[in-house]
Design an enzyme around this catalytic site. Sequence first.
Site, PDB file in Angstrom:
ATOM      1  N   TYR A  32       1.129  -1.235  -0.320  1.00 30.74           N
ATOM      2  CA  TYR A  32      -0.243   0.299  -0.076  1.00 30.74           C
ATOM      3  C   TYR A  32       0.888   1.148  -0.094  1.00 30.74           C
ATOM      4  O   TYR A  32       1.385   1.269   1.162  1.00 30.74           O
ATOM      5  CB  TYR A  32      -0.636  -0.066   1.269  1.00 30.74           C
ATOM      6  CG  TYR A  32      -2.004   1.317   1.843  1.00 30.74           C
ATOM      7  CD1 TYR A  32      -2.267   2.017   0.050  1.00 30.74           C
ATOM      8  CD2 TYR A  32      -2.652   1.685   2.906  1.00 30.74           C
ATOM      9  CE1 TYR A  32      -3.166   3.255   0.537  1.00 30.74           C
ATOM     10  CE2 TYR A  32      -3.215   2.561   2.351  1.00 30.74           C
ATOM     11  CZ  TYR A  32      -3.781   2.919   1.319  1.00 30.74           C
ATOM     12  OH  TYR A  32      -3.934   4.270   1.880  1.00 30.74           O
ATOM     13  N   LYS A  47      -1.553  -1.657  -3.940  1.00 31.94           N
ATOM     14  CA  LYS A  47      -2.582  -0.484  -3.427  1.00 31.94           C
ATOM     15  C   LYS A  47      -1.784   0.502  -4.264  1.00 31.94           C
ATOM     16  O   LYS A  47      -0.924   1.038  -3.430  1.00 31.94           O
ATOM     17  CB  LYS A  47      -3.708  -1.332  -2.236  1.00 31.94           C
ATOM     18  CG  LYS A  47      -4.053   0.594  -2.475  1.00 31.94           C
ATOM     19  CD  LYS A  47      -5.845   0.436  -0.995  1.00 31.94           C
ATOM     20  CE  LYS A  47      -5.963   2.017  -0.825  1.00 31.94           C
ATOM     21  NZ  LYS A  47      -6.781   2.195   0.352  1.00 31.94           N
TER      22      LYS A  47
END
Length: 301
Positions: free
Chosen positions: A134, A162
């Site tokens: 992320y 992400k």
Amino acid sequence: MQLSGSITALATPFDVARELDLDAWHRLLSMQLEQGSQGLVAAGSTGEAAALYDAEYDLLLRSAVEFVAGRVPVLAGTGQPNTAKTIEQTRRAAALGADAALVVTPPYVRPTQAGLVAHYRAIADDGALPIVLYNVPSRTGCDLLPETVAELAGHPRIVAIKEARSEPERMQALLGLQDRDFTVLSGDDPTACRAMLTGARGVISVASNVVPATFRHLCNLALGGQGDKARAWDARLQEVYAFLGIEPNPTPVKALLALQGIGHDLRLPLQVLSERHRDAATAMLATIRGIEDECRKSLAA
């Protein structure tokens, strides 16, 4: 595992005493499942993970896993500023039944790119859960560069990223790394449609807390190559994205959820939505209800 489509970064409902509101949590989970969300993140940054005590983290995640009962993947936010603590939290999430760990770059400490490689490899090597990288440098002060992601993407336990940076060049660089075993997901609602139309397999979204049916439909259209229709729905959502950015996340989205009877408060230093934005929140609730109703009617037609 391969993640795709509309995945919601869930807010954590608190009651008026700023304690966990499990009834509201279950209503939020139920709404997400009923309206078609394809994955759920518990205790991420939108879920105010940094404000949760260990026992609350356990209760929140365990109840989500039990409620969802395998219908969609449940991801747990496990990222910490320290590698050993992140491994410990990831093991904790695995024991509670999570399907994968969403691991943000270590906030505040700003490691080098070599440090990030060592950090993520250590977590993945431990083997507790599949890992979703992320990257959100606006919050962490640390940018996970595409060439660093390239060093990590081949690890069998690192399954996705992400990416919350909005520049198309960043997404294009990451999409060159995507294959059967490594998935690129948008982490930026306003550019998620564009990212999916150029090859990203889905989005981990804040907006889908409040427009879950529309976000699922948008993802279906974008991933199905129906660009004009996807962009039309994305245009409808631009005012929603703008509202969700008027104060620090998750303040605006929690204000909209509170108006629907899902939670009441945030934990300090976050505060409820400023008085000057309350009328805008009420108007936005009417807007999102209209968008969701229109989406459901179009699907039923």
